[in-house]
Motif scaffolding. Structure first.
Motif, PDB file in Angstrom:
ATOM      1  N   VAL A 166     -21.735   6.102  63.296  1.00  0.00           N
ATOM      2  CA  VAL A 166     -21.961   5.261  62.121  1.00  0.00           C
ATOM      3  C   VAL A 166     -22.177   3.808  62.535  1.00  0.00           C
ATOM      4  CG1 VAL A 166     -20.962   4.479  59.950  1.00  0.00           C
ATOM      5  CG2 VAL A 166     -20.434   6.758  60.799  1.00  0.00           C
ATOM      6  N   SER A 167     -23.112   3.139  61.874  1.00  0.00           N
ATOM      7  CA  SER A 167     -23.240   1.688  62.030  1.00  0.00           C
ATOM      8  C   SER A 167     -23.072   1.047  60.664  1.00  0.00           C
ATOM      9  CB  SER A 167     -24.615   1.310  62.584  1.00  0.00           C
ATOM     10  OG  SER A 167     -24.631   1.460  63.969  1.00  0.00           O
ATOM     11  N   TYR A 168     -22.465  -0.109  60.655  1.00  0.00           N
ATOM     12  CA  TYR A 168     -22.108  -0.743  59.379  1.00  0.00           C
ATOM     13  C   TYR A 168     -22.508  -2.208  59.408  1.00  0.00           C
ATOM     14  CZ  TYR A 168     -18.790  -2.412  55.745  1.00  0.00           C
ATOM     15  OH  TYR A 168     -18.194  -2.991  54.659  1.00  0.00           O
ATOM     16  N   VAL A 169     -23.165  -2.650  58.360  1.00  0.00           N
ATOM     17  CA  VAL A 169     -23.416  -4.077  58.164  1.00  0.00           C
ATOM     18  C   VAL A 169     -22.608  -4.502  56.937  1.00  0.00           C
ATOM     19  CG1 VAL A 169     -25.133  -5.856  57.651  1.00  0.00           C
ATOM     20  CG2 VAL A 169     -25.725  -3.967  59.156  1.00  0.00           C
ATOM     21  N   PRO A 170     -21.466  -5.174  57.153  1.00  0.00           N
ATOM     22  CA  PRO A 170     -20.612  -5.535  56.014  1.00  0.00           C
ATOM     23  C   PRO A 170     -21.245  -6.609  55.151  1.00  0.00           C
ATOM     24  CG  PRO A 170     -19.483  -5.904  58.122  1.00  0.00           C
ATOM     25  CD  PRO A 170     -20.909  -5.655  58.422  1.00  0.00           C
ATOM     26  N   GLN A 171     -20.735  -6.723  53.923  1.00  0.00           N
ATOM     27  CA  GLN A 171     -21.287  -7.703  52.986  1.00  0.00           C
ATOM     28  C   GLN A 171     -21.013  -9.122  53.477  1.00  0.00           C
ATOM     29  OE1 GLN A 171     -19.606  -7.404  49.084  1.00  0.00           O
ATOM     30  NE2 GLN A 171     -21.360  -8.412  48.149  1.00  0.00           N
ATOM     31  N   LYS A 172     -19.795  -9.349  53.960  1.00  0.00           N
ATOM     32  CA  LYS A 172     -19.444 -10.687  54.425  1.00  0.00           C
ATOM     33  C   LYS A 172     -18.785 -10.594  55.778  1.00  0.00           C
ATOM     34  CE  LYS A 172     -18.903 -14.049  50.774  1.00  0.00           C
ATOM     35  NZ  LYS A 172     -18.714 -13.417  49.477  1.00  0.00           N
ATOM     36  N   LEU A 173     -19.209 -11.433  56.698  1.00  0.00           N
ATOM     37  CA  LEU A 173     -18.527 -11.542  57.981  1.00  0.00           C
ATOM     38  C   LEU A 173     -18.225 -13.011  58.198  1.00  0.00           C
ATOM     39  CD1 LEU A 173     -19.970  -9.409  60.881  1.00  0.00           C
ATOM     40  CD2 LEU A 173     -17.780  -9.231  59.743  1.00  0.00           C
ATOM     41  N   HIS A 174     -16.957 -13.288  58.446  1.00  0.00           N
ATOM     42  CA  HIS A 174     -16.593 -14.675  58.693  1.00  0.00           C
ATOM     43  C   HIS A 174     -16.330 -14.853  60.182  1.00  0.00           C
ATOM     44  CE1 HIS A 174     -14.754 -18.568  58.400  1.00  0.00           C
ATOM     45  NE2 HIS A 174     -13.712 -18.098  59.059  1.00  0.00           N
ATOM     46  N   PHE A 175     -17.038 -15.775  60.797  1.00  0.00           N
ATOM     47  CA  PHE A 175     -16.801 -16.035  62.216  1.00  0.00           C
ATOM     48  C   PHE A 175     -15.995 -17.308  62.374  1.00  0.00           C
ATOM     49  CE2 PHE A 175     -20.542 -13.360  62.239  1.00  0.00           C
ATOM     50  CZ  PHE A 175     -20.186 -12.428  63.201  1.00  0.00           C
ATOM     51  N   ASP A 176     -14.949 -17.197  63.165  1.00  0.00           N
ATOM     52  CA  ASP A 176     -14.051 -18.313  63.389  1.00  0.00           C
ATOM     53  C   ASP A 176     -14.502 -19.052  64.637  1.00  0.00           C
ATOM     54  OD1 ASP A 176     -11.797 -19.949  63.826  1.00  0.00           O
ATOM     55  OD2 ASP A 176     -10.571 -18.493  62.734  1.00  0.00           O
ATOM     56  N   GLN A 234     -27.795 -12.227  58.997  1.00  0.00           N
ATOM     57  CA  GLN A 234     -28.083 -10.907  58.435  1.00  0.00           C
ATOM     58  C   GLN A 234     -29.036 -10.132  59.338  1.00  0.00           C
ATOM     59  OE1 GLN A 234     -26.875  -9.117  55.984  1.00  0.00           O
ATOM     60  NE2 GLN A 234     -25.408 -10.709  55.497  1.00  0.00           N
ATOM     61  N   ARG A 235     -30.057 -10.834  59.854  1.00  0.00           N
ATOM     62  CA  ARG A 235     -31.029 -10.149  60.715  1.00  0.00           C
ATOM     63  C   ARG A 235     -30.386  -9.696  62.019  1.00  0.00           C
ATOM     64  NH1 ARG A 235     -36.183 -13.703  61.254  1.00  0.00           N
ATOM     65  NH2 ARG A 235     -34.873 -15.458  60.640  1.00  0.00           N
ATOM     66  N   VAL A 236     -29.522 -10.556  62.595  1.00  0.00           N
ATOM     67  CA  VAL A 236     -28.837 -10.183  63.835  1.00  0.00           C
ATOM     68  C   VAL A 236     -27.911  -8.994  63.583  1.00  0.00           C
ATOM     69  CG1 VAL A 236     -27.135 -10.928  65.538  1.00  0.00           C
ATOM     70  CG2 VAL A 236     -28.982 -12.457  64.892  1.00  0.00           C
ATOM     71  N   LEU A 237     -27.214  -9.014  62.440  1.00  0.00           N
ATOM     72  CA  LEU A 237     -26.282  -7.920  62.146  1.00  0.00           C
ATOM     73  C   LEU A 237     -27.018  -6.598  61.962  1.00  0.00           C
ATOM     74  CD1 LEU A 237     -23.726  -9.674  59.776  1.00  0.00           C
ATOM     75  CD2 LEU A 237     -23.372  -8.910  62.131  1.00  0.00           C
ATOM     76  N   PHE A 238     -28.207  -6.692  61.346  1.00  0.00           N
ATOM     77  CA  PHE A 238     -28.998  -5.467  61.218  1.00  0.00           C
ATOM     78  C   PHE A 238     -29.468  -4.984  62.597  1.00  0.00           C
ATOM     79  CE2 PHE A 238     -33.227  -3.544  61.113  1.00  0.00           C
ATOM     80  CZ  PHE A 238     -32.894  -2.349  60.500  1.00  0.00           C
ATOM     81  N   ALA A 239     -29.894  -5.936  63.429  1.00  0.00           N
ATOM     82  CA  ALA A 239     -30.326  -5.575  64.789  1.00  0.00           C
ATOM     83  C   ALA A 239     -29.189  -4.895  65.553  1.00  0.00           C
ATOM     84  CB  ALA A 239     -30.791  -6.827  65.540  1.00  0.00           C
ATOM     85  N   ARG A 240     -27.982  -5.441  65.410  1.00  0.00           N
ATOM     86  CA  ARG A 240     -26.815  -4.861  66.090  1.00  0.00           C
ATOM     87  C   ARG A 240     -26.574  -3.430  65.622  1.00  0.00           C
ATOM     88  NH1 ARG A 240     -21.836  -3.267  65.719  1.00  0.00           N
ATOM     89  NH2 ARG A 240     -22.079  -3.220  63.469  1.00  0.00           N
ATOM     90  N   ALA A 241     -26.622  -3.261  64.296  1.00  0.00           N
ATOM     91  CA  ALA A 241     -26.344  -1.934  63.740  1.00  0.00           C
ATOM     92  C   ALA A 241     -27.388  -0.918  64.190  1.00  0.00           C
ATOM     93  CB  ALA A 241     -26.285  -2.016  62.215  1.00  0.00           C
ATOM     94  N   SER A 242     -28.668  -1.315  64.215  1.00  0.00           N
ATOM     95  CA  SER A 242     -29.716  -0.351  64.550  1.00  0.00           C
ATOM     96  C   SER A 242     -29.756  -0.070  66.051  1.00  0.00           C
ATOM     97  CB  SER A 242     -31.084  -0.842  64.059  1.00  0.00           C
ATOM     98  OG  SER A 242     -31.469  -1.974  64.801  1.00  0.00           O
ATOM     99  N   ALA A 243     -29.361  -1.057  66.880  1.00  0.00           N
ATOM    100  CA  ALA A 243     -29.412  -0.864  68.331  1.00  0.00           C
ATOM    101  C   ALA A 243     -28.438   0.214  68.798  1.00  0.00           C
ATOM    102  CB  ALA A 243     -29.109  -2.184  69.045  1.00  0.00           C
ATOM    103  N   ARG A 244     -27.472   0.549  67.967  1.00  0.00           N
ATOM    104  CA  ARG A 244     -26.505   1.586  68.341  1.00  0.00           C
ATOM    105  C   ARG A 244     -27.060   3.006  68.168  1.00  0.00           C
ATOM    106  NH1 ARG A 244     -21.054   1.528  67.785  1.00  0.00           N
ATOM    107  NH2 ARG A 244     -21.105   2.890  65.998  1.00  0.00           N
ATOM    108  N   ASN A 245     -28.301   3.124  67.676  1.00  0.00           N
ATOM    109  CA  ASN A 245     -28.880   4.441  67.374  1.00  0.00           C
ATOM    110  C   ASN A 245     -27.964   5.296  66.511  1.00  0.00           C
ATOM    111  OD1 ASN A 245     -31.165   3.991  68.737  1.00  0.00           O
ATOM    112  ND2 ASN A 245     -30.615   5.189  70.551  1.00  0.00           N
ATOM    113  N   PRO A 246     -27.638   4.818  65.318  1.00  0.00           N
ATOM    114  CA  PRO A 246     -26.648   5.554  64.523  1.00  0.00           C
ATOM    115  C   PRO A 246     -27.244   6.783  63.844  1.00  0.00           C
ATOM    116  CG  PRO A 246     -27.469   3.686  63.292  1.00  0.00           C
ATOM    117  CD  PRO A 246     -28.157   3.636  64.622  1.00  0.00           C
ATOM    118  N   ASP A 247     -26.368   7.718  63.453  1.00  0.00           N
ATOM    119  CA  ASP A 247     -26.791   8.834  62.596  1.00  0.00           C
ATOM    120  C   ASP A 247     -26.766   8.384  61.145  1.00  0.00           C
ATOM    121  OD1 ASP A 247     -26.753  10.659  64.813  1.00  0.00           O
ATOM    122  OD2 ASP A 247     -24.559  10.613  64.663  1.00  0.00           O
ATOM    123  N   LEU A 248     -25.821   7.511  60.841  1.00  0.00           N
ATOM    124  CA  LEU A 248     -25.678   7.002  59.480  1.00  0.00           C
ATOM    125  C   LEU A 248     -25.567   5.489  59.537  1.00  0.00           C
ATOM    126  CD1 LEU A 248     -25.115   7.432  56.412  1.00  0.00           C
ATOM    127  CD2 LEU A 248     -22.692   7.565  56.988  1.00  0.00           C
TER     128      LEU A 248
END
Lengths: 271, 237
Positions: free
Chosen positions: B79-89, B137-151
């Motif tokens: 599974v790969s997940y792009v959450p609605q909000k990510l807060h970076f400290d 958002q674009r980087v997070l999508f790239a991260r999620a897709s680079a994992r080759n997820p099933d979902l």
């Protein structure tokens, strides 16, 4: 100058700093400084119990701090009390309970300063073994847990969705924290353990510009080791307690890291 | 705690929710959700704020355990997940390349290819706290897709992106399912862009109001009522 006890303390301190650096980074990233302080204060309760029953101190402190950290995590889930007031309650209560119990044991009283602020003279060969065995174990577990720890620092939900088990990671992290407090207590003292976790990490953050968490962790371990060396030599030379001396050196390094080197360089170029 | 939970039954669907619901502090956040996702399928969840879209997504991701009903996953599901909000400290240094490897190690070419696809390869060494909302958002999508997820579960992936960027990113999401044949669950406000490529749309308001092909949902009374109500309440507020 390199008496037997001093060499022992030095070896112990380096082992401690190497493990404390990366662990301290996690504490800084997850904003657990006050949490670490509370756990460390409860170590005095462990010291008192170890004296009463005359059992191994390192293991008793480890057990007590671990019990307290799980109690804290459990209580923090109750919404009626805010997290930091809960920490305040438990931090000072456990410290006071430990002090009150110890006051009933008159033969311990003169040793109290050793546990509160650390003393290189108190470090035995036995302690060195605990520090290095414990420190190695902490580092190995930390390396194994590193990715889940970083991922759950960014987002626990994300870590959980992508099967990195943030909850069990957190449990093992508590274990590591209790371990480092138990093994470093004799060198830096209960009141200053968290300083040794946080100061090198804070200095490392200043020094690592646009890089990765891994580089910051290595820098923190290095900064901690330098502080340990400097602090111990100073402590032996000036006859000061070892804990505050090491922390003082870590603080000096932190102050140095605040100097904006980049800006100084550009200013020079302008002139 | 999760590590005490029982091993879920496996299913032929990637994920399957059966009469699932979550209750929190005595209120049902969402209830009676029946939903299956298969390979190569895009399912879109729409609905007003607080309608339980994110809660439903979190059940499908095993972040929230259902109070009633059941959620089952296919065995060895990635599974790969792009959450609605990510807060970076700022306390933790983290650059884009390291963010790409947040949950699993990737080789350099995989990172570069994924970043290139979203037009962010020039930022690979930038600190994540310096990125704008749309860039992140674009980087997070790239991260999620680079994992080759099933979902792939995307919670409001188009927020903070301008109009043309939205179309481009959605095009990439759509390509992703063809390339990896992965199932996609999309939570979105942006009905028009998202609807075209969705195989099924679920309209939520604490429960499933209506579901079906995008154009069927768009024409349904329930959908119109839900968003009409919403618009009125905004106007009245």
């Amino acid at each position: 100058m390199l008496d037997d006890f001093f060499l022992r303390a030095l070896i112990g301190c380096v082992g401690m700093a190497l493990a404390a650096g990366p662990l301290g980074c996690i504490i800084v990233w997850q904003r657990l400084a006050y949490f670490g302080d509370t756990i460390a204060h409860s170590a005095l309760l462990g010291v008192a119990i170890a004296f009463i029953f005359n059992i191994n101190m390192t293991l008793t402190v480890f057990t007590i701090t671990l019990i307290l950290s799980f109690t804290l995590v459990f209580l923090q889930k109750q919404p009626s009390l805010s997290g930091d007031s809960l920490l305040g309650v438990l931090s000072h209560s456990s410290l006071s309970i430990g002090l009150v119990i110890l006051s009933f044991l008159p033969w311990v009283r003169q040793d109290l300063v050793v546990y509160l602020f650390g003393d290189v003279l108190a470090v035995s060969k036995y302690d060195i073994f605990f520090i290095w065995a414990g420190g190695t174990l902490i580092l190995l577990l930390l390396i194994k847990l590193w990715r889940p720890l970083i991922a759950s620092t960014v987002s626990a939900d994300l870590a959980k969705a992508e099967e990195l088990h943030p909850q069990s990671t957190k449990v093992i992290f508590m274990l590591l924290l209790a371990m480092i407090i138990a093994i470093t207590m004799k060198i830096v003292g209960i009141l200053l353990v968290t300083a040794l976790l946080i100061l090198p990490a804070a200095t490392a953050r200043r020094l690592s510009i646009s890089s990765t968490p891994e580089r910051m962790a290595v820098l923190a371990a290095l900064t901690g080791t330098i502080s340990a060396f400097g602090g111990l030599y100073f402590s032996a030379w000036a006859n000061t307690p070892s804990g505050p001396s090491v922390v003082l050196f870590a603080f000096v390094l932190f102050i140095i890291s605040l100097i904006p080197l980049n800006r100084l360089a550009t200013a020079k170029r302008k002139n | 705690m999760s590590f005490f939970s029982t091993v879920p039954l496996s299913t032929r669907y990637l994920v399957s929710l059966c009469n699932a619901g979550v209750k929190k502090d005595g209120h049902w956040l969402v209830r009676h959700i029946d939903l299956d996702i298969s390979d190569g399928e895009i399912i879109t969840l729409i609905g007003p704020n607080g309608s339980g879209k994110s809660t439903t997504a979190k059940m499908a991701l095993n972040i929230l355990a259902p109070t009633e009903g059941q959620v089952t996953w296919r065995r060895r599901l990635k599974v790969s997940y792009v959450p609605q909000k990510l807060h970076f400290d700022r306390a933790m240094p983290l650059n884009v390349a390291r963010l790409m490897e947040l949950t699993s190690p990737l080789d350099r070419t995989a990172i570069d290819t994924a970043l290139q696809a979203v037009g962010m390869q020039h930022m690979r060494d930038a600190e994540v706290t310096t990125l704008s909302g749309g860039e992140l958002q674009r980087v997070l999508f790239a991260r999620a897709s680079a994992r080759n997820p099933d979902l792939l579960v995307l919670d409001e992936p188009l927020q903070g992106i301008d109009c043309s960027g939205k179309r481009a990113l959605f095009q990439l999401i759509n390509e992703c399912r063809h390339r990896f044949n992965c199932g996609i669950m999309l939570v979105s406000h942006d009905l028009h862009i998202v609807m075209d490529a969705s195989d099924r749309v679920l309209c939520l308001d604490g429960h499933i109001c209506c579901s079906g092909k995008p154009h069927e949902v768009a024409r349904s009374k329930e959908y119109a009522a839900l968003f009409e109500d919403n618009r009125n309440s905004v106007r009245n507020a």
